[in-house]
Design a protein around this motif. Structure first.
Motif, PDB file in Angstrom:
ATOM      1  N   THR A 152       0.838  -1.195   0.000  1.00  0.00           N
ATOM      2  CA  THR A 152       0.000   0.000   0.000  1.00  0.00           C
ATOM      3  C   THR A 152       0.870   1.241   0.000  1.00  0.00           C
ATOM      4  N   SER A 153       0.628   2.139  -0.943  1.00  0.00           N
ATOM      5  CA  SER A 153       1.388   3.384  -0.969  1.00  0.00           C
ATOM      6  C   SER A 153       0.880   4.334   0.105  1.00  0.00           C
ATOM      7  N   VAL A 154       1.675   5.334   0.404  1.00  0.00           N
ATOM      8  CA  VAL A 154       1.251   6.319   1.389  1.00  0.00           C
ATOM      9  C   VAL A 154       0.059   7.111   0.863  1.00  0.00           C
ATOM     10  N   PHE A 155      -0.075   7.253  -0.449  1.00  0.00           N
ATOM     11  CA  PHE A 155      -1.264   7.889  -1.013  1.00  0.00           C
ATOM     12  C   PHE A 155      -2.513   7.054  -0.723  1.00  0.00           C
ATOM     13  N   LYS A 156      -2.418   5.741  -0.946  1.00  0.00           N
ATOM     14  CA  LYS A 156      -3.563   4.873  -0.708  1.00  0.00           C
ATOM     15  C   LYS A 156      -3.909   4.845   0.784  1.00  0.00           C
ATOM     16  N   LEU A 157      -2.894   4.881   1.624  1.00  0.00           N
ATOM     17  CA  LEU A 157      -3.114   4.915   3.066  1.00  0.00           C
ATOM     18  C   LEU A 157      -3.900   6.171   3.449  1.00  0.00           C
ATOM     19  N   ALA A 158      -3.513   7.304   2.861  1.00  0.00           N
ATOM     20  CA  ALA A 158      -4.224   8.552   3.131  1.00  0.00           C
ATOM     21  C   ALA A 158      -5.657   8.487   2.618  1.00  0.00           C
ATOM     22  N   ARG A 159      -5.864   7.886   1.441  1.00  0.00           N
ATOM     23  CA  ARG A 159      -7.215   7.772   0.890  1.00  0.00           C
ATOM     24  C   ARG A 159      -8.097   6.906   1.775  1.00  0.00           C
ATOM     25  N   GLN A 160      -7.540   5.835   2.317  1.00  0.00           N
ATOM     26  CA  GLN A 160      -8.318   4.971   3.200  1.00  0.00           C
ATOM     27  C   GLN A 160      -8.729   5.700   4.476  1.00  0.00           C
ATOM     28  N   GLN A 161      -7.860   6.583   4.965  1.00  0.00           N
ATOM     29  CA  GLN A 161      -8.159   7.338   6.183  1.00  0.00           C
ATOM     30  C   GLN A 161      -9.143   8.470   5.915  1.00  0.00           C
ATOM     31  N   TRP A 162      -8.945   9.134   4.780  1.00  0.00           N
ATOM     32  CA  TRP A 162      -9.772  10.298   4.443  1.00  0.00           C
ATOM     33  C   TRP A 162     -10.358  10.119   3.042  1.00  0.00           C
ATOM     34  N   PRO A 163     -11.523   9.513   2.919  1.00  0.00           N
ATOM     35  CA  PRO A 163     -12.093   9.226   1.597  1.00  0.00           C
ATOM     36  C   PRO A 163     -12.292  10.454   0.720  1.00  0.00           C
ATOM     37  N   ASP A 164     -12.488  11.611   1.328  1.00  0.00           N
ATOM     38  CA  ASP A 164     -12.767  12.819   0.553  1.00  0.00           C
ATOM     39  C   ASP A 164     -11.593  13.793   0.499  1.00  0.00           C
ATOM     40  N   ALA A 165     -10.441  13.390   0.998  1.00  0.00           N
ATOM     41  CA  ALA A 165      -9.297  14.303   1.061  1.00  0.00           C
ATOM     42  C   ALA A 165      -8.762  14.618  -0.330  1.00  0.00           C
ATOM     43  N   LYS A 166      -8.162  15.798  -0.441  1.00  0.00           N
ATOM     44  CA  LYS A 166      -7.497  16.186  -1.684  1.00  0.00           C
ATOM     45  C   LYS A 166      -6.069  15.635  -1.668  1.00  0.00           C
ATOM     46  N   LEU A 167      -5.764  14.789  -2.634  1.00  0.00           N
ATOM     47  CA  LEU A 167      -4.443  14.208  -2.823  1.00  0.00           C
ATOM     48  C   LEU A 167      -4.008  14.561  -4.230  1.00  0.00           C
ATOM     49  N   ALA A 168      -2.740  14.924  -4.415  1.00  0.00           N
ATOM     50  CA  ALA A 168      -2.313  15.401  -5.736  1.00  0.00           C
ATOM     51  C   ALA A 168      -0.886  14.976  -6.040  1.00  0.00           C
ATOM     52  N   SER A 169      -0.639  14.714  -7.316  1.00  0.00           N
ATOM     53  CA  SER A 169       0.714  14.428  -7.802  1.00  0.00           C
ATOM     54  C   SER A 169       0.940  15.190  -9.102  1.00  0.00           C
ATOM     55  N   PHE A 170       1.928  16.061  -9.091  1.00  0.00           N
ATOM     56  CA  PHE A 170       2.345  16.814 -10.274  1.00  0.00           C
ATOM     57  C   PHE A 170       3.719  16.276 -10.663  1.00  0.00           C
ATOM     58  N   SER A 171       3.806  15.587 -11.796  1.00  0.00           N
ATOM     59  CA  SER A 171       5.057  14.922 -12.153  1.00  0.00           C
ATOM     60  C   SER A 171       5.424  15.177 -13.604  1.00  0.00           C
ATOM     61  N   SER A 172       6.673  15.567 -13.809  1.00  0.00           N
ATOM     62  CA  SER A 172       7.148  15.745 -15.183  1.00  0.00           C
ATOM     63  C   SER A 172       7.469  14.402 -15.837  1.00  0.00           C
ATOM     64  N   TRP A 173       7.681  13.362 -15.036  1.00  0.00           N
ATOM     65  CA  TRP A 173       7.831  11.998 -15.578  1.00  0.00           C
ATOM     66  C   TRP A 173       6.487  11.314 -15.395  1.00  0.00           C
ATOM     67  N   GLU A 174       5.706  11.244 -16.464  1.00  0.00           N
ATOM     68  CA  GLU A 174       4.313  10.829 -16.387  1.00  0.00           C
ATOM     69  C   GLU A 174       4.098   9.452 -15.772  1.00  0.00           C
ATOM     70  N   PRO A 175       4.976   8.460 -15.981  1.00  0.00           N
ATOM     71  CA  PRO A 175       4.725   7.138 -15.377  1.00  0.00           C
ATOM     72  C   PRO A 175       4.530   7.149 -13.869  1.00  0.00           C
ATOM     73  N   ILE A 176       5.057   8.138 -13.166  1.00  0.00           N
ATOM     74  CA  ILE A 176       4.790   8.200 -11.725  1.00  0.00           C
ATOM     75  C   ILE A 176       3.292   8.286 -11.484  1.00  0.00           C
ATOM     76  N   ASN A 177       2.602   9.060 -12.322  1.00  0.00           N
ATOM     77  CA  ASN A 177       1.182   9.312 -12.102  1.00  0.00           C
ATOM     78  C   ASN A 177       0.277   8.165 -12.514  1.00  0.00           C
ATOM     79  N   TYR A 178       0.711   7.323 -13.451  1.00  0.00           N
ATOM     80  CA  TYR A 178      -0.177   6.231 -13.859  1.00  0.00           C
ATOM     81  C   TYR A 178       0.424   4.846 -13.662  1.00  0.00           C
ATOM     82  N   GLY A 179       1.745   4.755 -13.516  1.00  0.00           N
ATOM     83  CA  GLY A 179       2.373   3.452 -13.401  1.00  0.00           C
ATOM     84  C   GLY A 179       2.903   3.133 -12.017  1.00  0.00           C
ATOM     85  N   ILE A 180       3.008   4.136 -11.163  1.00  0.00           N
ATOM     86  CA  ILE A 180       3.545   3.912  -9.816  1.00  0.00           C
ATOM     87  C   ILE A 180       2.478   4.143  -8.750  1.00  0.00           C
TER      88      ILE A 180
END
Length: 271
Positions: free
Chosen positions: A83-111
């Motif tokens: 479980t990533s730390v993003f998923k952990l945060a989503r499980q704790q806060w279903p409505d929280a704002k989580l964001a990733s701004f990445s110049s290497w796109e695979p981080i956003n869809y592959g990681i």
């Protein structure tokens, strides 16, 4: 320790510990504001997907099984036991704002897991800095945000790592990060945010324009954080490694670490 209402992680891809040779006034000031290290260790192999994967998932590459090819061609499986730390945060806060701004796109869809529901943006570094800064000002209630700049690694591959050519793009990245730091300050978020600045790997150890080995030039990175509970001008505990970033984020946000994590919170980082 004061209350942390959000964590913002800023990644400088491929910068190793070479920031000490570059003109980085923003980062120098950030080091003075918090805890820093120029001798933190990445994971093996010292390649972006393996390293960023370990940072997000808090486990070694042999467990998360990410590599650049897989990250570029596949989405991280939602059935993974990790479980990533993003998923952990989503499980704790279903409505929280989580964001990733990445110049290497695979981080956003592959990681990062799709099921984590992270707002993702991918664009070149200069545009990314402006977009991330604008997002922060419009979304001061963001809970966890990752910003990734690729220029230092691209400069290393092109000019050689720890060379004047790479130092120049590291300096350029510092100017991009300054835009984000200014946005955080103007939004009034400095006092209750834990901000982490770090890199995933270095380079130039086994080959002047590449990375991936266990050579100290590839494996040694900078790691820094500032915010509530962090002593200004202090040193990061020596035992902290890149993989432990997940545990630092979880602790700051009050999240229960995943049972599967290898990541540990180093004693003494938070006062």
């Amino acid at each position: 320790m004061g209350e942390v209402n959000r964590v913002i992680v800023i990644g400088w891809d491929g910068a190793g510990s070479f920031v000490q040779s570059s003109e980085t006034p923003q980062l120098d000031a950030f080091f003075r504001r918090g805890a820093s290290s120029l001798t933190t260790q990445a994971v093996m192999p010292t390649i972006s997907a393996q390293c960023w994967g370990s940072m997000f998932y808090g486990v070694t590459p042999d467990k998360h099984q990410l590599d650049n090819t897989r990250a570029e061609k596949e989405r991280f499986p939602d059935g993974s036991p990790y479980t990533s730390v993003f998923k952990l945060a989503r499980q704790q806060w279903p409505d929280a704002k989580l964001a990733s701004f990445s110049s290497w796109e695979p981080i956003n869809y592959g990681i990062i897991e799709t099921s984590a529901g992270v707002h993702t943006v991918s664009m070149p570094d200069a545009e990314l800095a402006a977009a991330a800064g604008a997002y922060i000002q419009l979304n001061p209630d963001v809970k966890l945000m990752f910003v990734h700049f690729d220029l230092p690694d691209a400069g290393g591959h092109r000019h050689g790592y720890n060379t004047p050519g790479q130092w120049e793009v590291i300096a350029q990245t510092d100017r991009h990060v300054a835009i984000i730091m200014q946005a955080i300050e103007e939004a009034g978020l400095l006092q209750d945010s834990l901000i982490i600045q770090l890199t995933d790997h270095g380079g130039g150890g086994a080959a002047p324009t590449d990375h991936g080995s266990d050579h100290p030039l590839d494996l040694t990175i900078f790691w820094s954080c500032a915010g509530p509970g962090i002593e200004p001008g202090s040193e990061v505990p020596a035992e902290l490694g890149l993989i432990d970033t997940a545990a630092v984020i979880a602790h700051a946000l009050g999240l229960m670490p995943s049972d599967s994590w290898d990541a540990k919170l180093p004693l003494g980082l938070f006062k």
